[in-house]
Design a protein around this motif. Structure first.
Motif, mmCIF file in Angstrom:
data_model
loop_
_atom_site.group_PDB
_atom_site.id
_atom_site.type_symbol
_atom_site.label_atom_id
_atom_site.label_comp_id
_atom_site.label_asym_id
_atom_site.label_seq_id
_atom_site.Cartn_x
_atom_site.Cartn_y
_atom_site.Cartn_z
ATOM 1 N N ALA A 118 0.816 -1.218 0.000
ATOM 2 C CA ALA A 118 0.000 0.000 0.000
ATOM 3 C C ALA A 118 0.847 1.263 0.000
ATOM 4 O O ALA A 118 0.313 2.363 -0.181
ATOM 5 C CB ALA A 118 -0.950 0.007 1.206
ATOM 6 N N LEU A 119 2.172 1.119 0.161
ATOM 7 C CA LEU A 119 3.060 2.278 0.004
ATOM 8 C C LEU A 119 3.008 2.820 -1.420
ATOM 9 O O LEU A 119 3.404 3.965 -1.663
ATOM 10 C CB LEU A 119 4.500 1.899 0.377
ATOM 11 C CG LEU A 119 4.789 1.683 1.863
ATOM 12 C CD1 LEU A 119 6.202 1.160 2.054
ATOM 13 C CD2 LEU A 119 4.583 2.981 2.639
ATOM 14 N N VAL A 120 2.524 2.001 -2.350
ATOM 15 C CA VAL A 120 2.264 2.490 -3.714
ATOM 16 C C VAL A 120 1.330 3.686 -3.644
ATOM 17 O O VAL A 120 1.566 4.732 -4.280
ATOM 18 C CB VAL A 120 1.648 1.373 -4.590
ATOM 19 C CG1 VAL A 120 1.055 1.949 -5.871
ATOM 20 C CG2 VAL A 120 2.700 0.320 -4.923
ATOM 21 N N GLN A 121 0.272 3.565 -2.847
ATOM 22 C CA GLN A 121 -0.683 4.671 -2.704
ATOM 23 C C GLN A 121 -0.084 5.810 -1.893
ATOM 24 O O GLN A 121 -0.363 6.980 -2.155
ATOM 25 C CB GLN A 121 -1.972 4.177 -2.038
ATOM 26 C CG GLN A 121 -2.685 3.052 -2.790
ATOM 27 C CD GLN A 121 -3.217 3.495 -4.136
ATOM 28 O OE1 GLN A 121 -2.598 4.282 -4.849
ATOM 29 N NE2 GLN A 121 -4.368 2.975 -4.520
ATOM 30 N N TYR A 166 -0.112 9.288 -3.831
ATOM 31 C CA TYR A 166 -0.924 10.406 -3.354
ATOM 32 C C TYR A 166 -0.146 11.355 -2.439
ATOM 33 O O TYR A 166 -0.550 12.493 -2.224
ATOM 34 C CB TYR A 166 -2.186 9.874 -2.677
ATOM 35 C CG TYR A 166 -3.093 9.217 -3.694
ATOM 36 C CD1 TYR A 166 -3.898 9.980 -4.521
ATOM 37 C CD2 TYR A 166 -3.085 7.839 -3.888
ATOM 38 C CE1 TYR A 166 -4.682 9.395 -5.502
ATOM 39 C CE2 TYR A 166 -3.865 7.238 -4.865
ATOM 40 C CZ TYR A 166 -4.667 8.023 -5.666
ATOM 41 O OH TYR A 166 -5.434 7.448 -6.647
ATOM 42 N N GLY A 167 1.001 10.887 -1.938
ATOM 43 C CA GLY A 167 1.844 11.780 -1.148
ATOM 44 C C GLY A 167 2.436 12.899 -1.980
ATOM 45 O O GLY A 167 2.708 13.986 -1.473
ATOM 46 N N GLY A 168 2.617 12.647 -3.275
ATOM 47 C CA GLY A 168 3.144 13.685 -4.150
ATOM 48 C C GLY A 168 2.240 14.894 -4.241
ATOM 49 O O GLY A 168 2.712 16.026 -4.413
ATOM 50 N N TYR A 169 0.945 14.669 -4.106
ATOM 51 C CA TYR A 169 0.002 15.790 -4.119
ATOM 52 C C TYR A 169 0.253 16.721 -2.931
ATOM 53 O O TYR A 169 0.264 17.952 -3.073
ATOM 54 C CB TYR A 169 -1.433 15.268 -4.051
ATOM 55 C CG TYR A 169 -1.962 14.688 -5.331
ATOM 56 C CD1 TYR A 169 -2.411 15.507 -6.361
ATOM 57 C CD2 TYR A 169 -2.038 13.312 -5.517
ATOM 58 C CE1 TYR A 169 -2.917 14.972 -7.536
ATOM 59 C CE2 TYR A 169 -2.536 12.770 -6.687
ATOM 60 C CZ TYR A 169 -2.976 13.599 -7.696
ATOM 61 O OH TYR A 169 -3.480 13.076 -8.856
ATOM 62 N N ALA A 170 0.426 16.119 -1.746
ATOM 63 C CA ALA A 170 0.647 16.927 -0.548
ATOM 64 C C ALA A 170 1.949 17.711 -0.634
ATOM 65 O O ALA A 170 2.043 18.846 -0.170
ATOM 66 C CB ALA A 170 0.657 16.023 0.687
ATOM 67 N N THR A 171 2.958 17.107 -1.250
ATOM 68 C CA THR A 171 4.262 17.753 -1.359
ATOM 69 C C THR A 171 4.248 18.938 -2.321
ATOM 70 O O THR A 171 4.849 19.982 -2.050
ATOM 71 C CB THR A 171 5.318 16.743 -1.843
ATOM 72 O OG1 THR A 171 5.327 15.618 -0.974
ATOM 73 C CG2 THR A 171 6.697 17.374 -1.892
ATOM 74 N N MET A 172 3.554 18.803 -3.430
ATOM 75 C CA MET A 172 3.715 19.749 -4.525
ATOM 76 C C MET A 172 2.533 20.695 -4.723
ATOM 77 O O MET A 172 2.638 21.649 -5.498
ATOM 78 C CB MET A 172 3.980 18.970 -5.817
ATOM 79 C CG MET A 172 4.534 19.791 -6.967
ATOM 80 S SD MET A 172 6.039 20.733 -6.575
ATOM 81 C CE MET A 172 7.206 19.407 -6.234
ATOM 82 N N GLY A 182 -5.630 9.831 0.299
ATOM 83 C CA GLY A 182 -5.430 8.601 -0.447
ATOM 84 C C GLY A 182 -4.084 7.963 -0.180
ATOM 85 O O GLY A 182 -3.858 6.800 -0.530
ATOM 86 N N ALA A 183 -3.173 8.710 0.464
ATOM 87 C CA ALA A 183 -1.865 8.166 0.801
ATOM 88 C C ALA A 183 -1.856 7.523 2.178
ATOM 89 O O ALA A 183 -1.169 6.529 2.407
ATOM 90 C CB ALA A 183 -0.808 9.280 0.753
ATOM 91 N N LEU A 184 -2.618 8.070 3.094
ATOM 92 C CA LEU A 184 -2.525 7.674 4.491
ATOM 93 C C LEU A 184 -3.421 6.500 4.869
ATOM 94 O O LEU A 184 -2.968 5.503 5.435
ATOM 95 C CB LEU A 184 -2.833 8.883 5.388
ATOM 96 C CG LEU A 184 -1.936 10.113 5.180
ATOM 97 C CD1 LEU A 184 -2.425 11.267 6.036
ATOM 98 C CD2 LEU A 184 -0.482 9.774 5.505
ATOM 99 N N MET A 185 -4.713 6.611 4.553
ATOM 100 C CA MET A 185 -5.660 5.633 5.073
ATOM 101 C C MET A 185 -5.575 4.247 4.422
ATOM 102 O O MET A 185 -5.855 3.244 5.080
ATOM 103 C CB MET A 185 -7.079 6.188 5.014
ATOM 104 C CG MET A 185 -7.253 7.383 5.943
ATOM 105 S SD MET A 185 -8.952 7.938 6.169
ATOM 106 C CE MET A 185 -9.591 6.663 7.247
#
Length: 433
Positions: A54-57, A61-67, A384-387
């Protein structure tokens, strides 16, 4: 007052730019939904847990929070068009990185590639959504965004189809014996290595082709004439915009509603494969259920866009969230095919949520606040990255009490829909405008 039925959702003057920007919604929809099944694919071929897969997600989706915030600041300084071109460049670069990732056969390299892809997607979503809202009368802005967003699931459907027919169906690690058990797990390391090389190449190819397609799209938009944002040189400081946004209750709660929505969507679509697997259904067949879910989602998106001519968008949001809570209750409590059918049906009620929350939260904001406001809503995609990782940990337990853990895990999207229903009610009763 001119009725909403007589106000054009998209005027002829901006039709071509609208079509070009709307095509981007399909482009990032493809990336989203070719990636969701990769959680299950990497779990098998890399021999890792569901939580680690699930680290794929998390990367995607972590890229959204970063950028998202850097993207918004870039667009404020330059233009919507330049923001889109930079976004497409990052998108293409990340997709092409799948080639060396497959050569090195390192899971972390794939995660880094996905992370960079969503740097580009953050630019595209931060830019395209408010751009669409600005292309016409403010009174039809939410309807216009729902129309543009309706093309997002078209890209998603294509991504699911490619994942199902050209990736999952072609993976040697997914071959099973007559008892339905994976053969891959019984092989020695040398044979596993050969299969792993083959399967990672299968995973790689669609992303490389996608990178080339994105480059072609970049060229088309680069030469096209696009409408410019008004008053680009007369904006206040970002700090002032952040302060106004933070004190705006409807916007602030909208960011949280968006975070919970994206979390619910990704969990429902990512782990439909695990839910089906618990019923003895193969990954390839399970992906077909995802395709059906997306077809329902797409159909419902067009229907709800039309309904918004006659029904308040806030009321529709609340009603659909309540309906999603009902179907999700069945997903949790019913261990069988009916639970799977209800999971698929939930997509009908998710269809209007993202663009409607987006439109409601940004409604009434000034032009200079809307770009940073859009960034906050795009950052909320980090849900979408965390849950999904948390849901993956629950699924790895296999059973909880007398229930299958995969069923219990869907209590997380149920909670998300509760918050969305509450936000719909709040915007209808407290933030009525």
């Amino acid at each position: 007052m001119k009725s909403l039925e007589k106000i054009p959702v998209v005027s002829k003057e901006v039709l071509i730019p609208f079509i070009l920007i709307t095509s981007l919604f399909a482009l990032w929809g493809f990336a989203n939904d070719i990636t969701n099944p990769m959680v299950a694919a990497f779990k098998t071929v890399m021999e890792i847990s569901t939580a680690k897969a699930a680290l794929v997600q998390f990367a995607f989706y972590g890229g959204y929070a970063t950028m998202a915030i850097p993207a918004a600041l870039f667009v404020r300084k330059y233009s919507y068009k330049k923001g889109i071109l930079l976004g497409l460049s990052l998108y293409a670069f990340g997709a092409l990185l799948f080639y060396p990732a497959a050569e090195f056969e390192v899971f972390g390299f794939f995660l880094g590639s996905l992370y960079i892809i969503t740097f580009g997607l953050a630019f595209l979503e931060t830019t395209a959504n408010p751009y669409i809202l600005s292309m016409g009368d403010k009174r039809t802005a939410t309807q216009r965004l729902n129309l543009a967003q309706a093309f997002n699931p078209i890209g998603s459907l294509f991504g699911m189809f490619v994942a199902s027919k050209f990736i999952l169906a072609a993976l040697d690690s997914e071959v099973r014996n007559e008892a339905g058990e994976l053969i891959f797990t019984t092989l020695d390391e040398a044979k596993k290595a050969v299969i792993r090389t083959h399967d990672l190449t299968i995973i790689r190819n669609p992303y490389v082709i996608l990178g080339i397609v994105v480059i072609l799209m970049l060229i088309v938009i680069a030469v096209a004439k696009m409408p410019k944002r008004a008053n680009n040189d007369e904006q206040g400081s970002p700090a002032e915009s952040f302060k106004r946004l933070f004190t705006n209750g409807k916007y602030r709660e909208g960011v949280f509603a968006q975070l919970f929505y994206v979390a619910a969507q990704i969990m429902c679509w990512t782990f439909i494969i695990q839910y089906a697997d618990n019923l003895g259904i193969s990954k390839e067949t399970a992906q077909n259920y995802n395709i059906v879910a997306m077809g329902i989602f797409l159909t419902s998106r067009f229907i709800t866009t039309y309904l918004m001519k006659f029904v308040n968008a806030k009321k529709l949001l609340m009603i659909f969230a309540l309906c999603a809570m009902v179907t999700m209750s069945g997903v949790i409590l019913i261990e069988g095919m009916m639970g799977l059918y209800l999971l698929v049906a939930t997509s009908a009620f998710m269809s209007l949520m993202f663009p409607t929350i987006y439109g409601i939260a940004l409604n009434g904001l000034s032009e200079e606040d809307s770009t940073l406001g859009a960034a906050g809503l795009v950052m909320a995609i980090v849900g979408g990255a965390l849950m999904p990782i948390l849901q993956g940990h629950i699924i790895d337990k296999e059973t909880i009490g007398s229930m299958a853990a995969v069923n219990v895990s869907f209590i997380l999207p149920f909670i998300c829909f509760c918050f969305i229903a509450f936000y719909g009610y709040r915007t209808l009763k407290v933030y009525a405008d």
